[in-house]
Design a protein around this motif. Structure first.
Motif, PDB file in Angstrom:
ATOM      1  N   CYS A   8       0.539 -12.566   8.927  1.00  0.00           N
ATOM      2  CA  CYS A   8      -0.870 -12.346   8.579  1.00  0.00           C
ATOM      3  C   CYS A   8      -1.017 -11.713   7.198  1.00  0.00           C
ATOM      4  N   ILE A   9      -0.168 -10.744   6.881  1.00  0.00           N
ATOM      5  CA  ILE A   9      -0.198 -10.128   5.563  1.00  0.00           C
ATOM      6  C   ILE A   9       0.140 -11.180   4.499  1.00  0.00           C
ATOM      7  N   GLY A  10       1.104 -12.044   4.797  1.00  0.00           N
ATOM      8  CA  GLY A  10       1.466 -13.115   3.878  1.00  0.00           C
ATOM      9  C   GLY A  10       0.319 -14.080   3.632  1.00  0.00           C
ATOM     10  N   LEU A  11      -0.461 -14.379   4.679  1.00  0.00           N
ATOM     11  CA  LEU A  11      -1.637 -15.247   4.508  1.00  0.00           C
ATOM     12  C   LEU A  11      -2.641 -14.606   3.558  1.00  0.00           C
ATOM     13  N   LEU A  12      -2.843 -13.308   3.696  1.00  0.00           N
ATOM     14  CA  LEU A  12      -3.776 -12.591   2.820  1.00  0.00           C
ATOM     15  C   LEU A  12      -3.306 -12.626   1.361  1.00  0.00           C
ATOM     16  N   PHE A  13      -2.010 -12.380   1.167  1.00  0.00           N
ATOM     17  CA  PHE A  13      -1.471 -12.435  -0.191  1.00  0.00           C
ATOM     18  C   PHE A  13      -1.559 -13.848  -0.758  1.00  0.00           C
ATOM     19  N   GLY A  14      -1.354 -14.860   0.077  1.00  0.00           N
ATOM     20  CA  GLY A  14      -1.478 -16.244  -0.366  1.00  0.00           C
ATOM     21  C   GLY A  14      -2.893 -16.568  -0.808  1.00  0.00           C
ATOM     22  N   SER A  15      -3.862 -16.045  -0.091  1.00  0.00           N
ATOM     23  CA  SER A  15      -5.258 -16.237  -0.473  1.00  0.00           C
ATOM     24  C   SER A  15      -5.529 -15.595  -1.831  1.00  0.00           C
ATOM     25  N   PHE A  16      -4.973 -14.415  -2.041  1.00  0.00           N
ATOM     26  CA  PHE A  16      -5.122 -13.727  -3.328  1.00  0.00           C
ATOM     27  C   PHE A  16      -4.441 -14.514  -4.450  1.00  0.00           C
TER      28      PHE A  16
END
Length: 127
Positions: A8-16
Motif C-alpha cells: 500500500c505504501i508502494g502504491l502511494l509512492f507510485g502515485s506520487f
C-alpha cells in the motif's frame, strides 16, 4: 501484514512518482511549485479530481480506466507505475530479509529503484 502495508505504501509512492513525471518541466527545478503544487486533474478535460479518484490503483480499476467527467481513457501509466513501485517496496525488503525492515539498506535500495523509475518515466515522456 507487513507485506500488505509495504504494498500500500508502494502504491502511494507510485502515485506520487506519476505526478512528478507527468508535471515535470525540464526548464524548471524538479521540486518547483508547478510540479508539486496544485490538485490533480484529468489530462483530457482538466476537471479537478476528487479524493476518491486519487486512491492508487483502486480508483483506476473502479472507474474502468476512464475519467468520471469526460469518459476518456486514462493512460495505463498510472496503474503500471503504481504497481511497479509497490513491487519495489515489497521485493527489496523481502530480498534483503523482511524481518529486519525498516533498515537503512532497504530504504536506500528502495530510493535507488524509485529514482531510476522516475528518471525512466521522465525520459520516456520528454525523450
Amino acid at each position: 501484514m507487513t507485506v500488505a502495508f509495504l504494498f500500500c505504501i508502494g502504491l502511494l509512492f507510485g502515485s506520487f512518482l506519476n505526478v512528478i513525471s507527468l508535471r515535470y518541466n525540464p526548464d524548471k527545478f524538479i521540486f518547483h511549485s508547478d510540479v508539486l503544487g496544485g490538485r490533480s486533474r484529468c489530462p483530457h478535460c482538466g476537471m479537478k479530481l476528487r479524493w476518491f479518484e486519487l486512491i492508487p490503483l483502486v480508483s483506476f480499476l473502479a472507474q474502468s480506466g476512464l475519467c468520471r467527467s469526460c469518459k476518456k481513457r486514462l493512460s495505463l501509466q498510472y496503474p503500471v507505475v503504481e504497481l511497479l513501485s509497490a513491487l519495489v517496496f515489497v521485493s527489496v525488503p523481502w530480498r534483503l530479509g523482511l524481518e529486519s525492515f525498516p533498515d537503512a539498506l532497504s530504504i536506500i535500495w528502495i530510493f535507488v529503484f524509485l529514482s531510476l523509475l522516475l528518471i525512466a518515466l521522465i525520459d520516456l515522456r520528454i525523450r
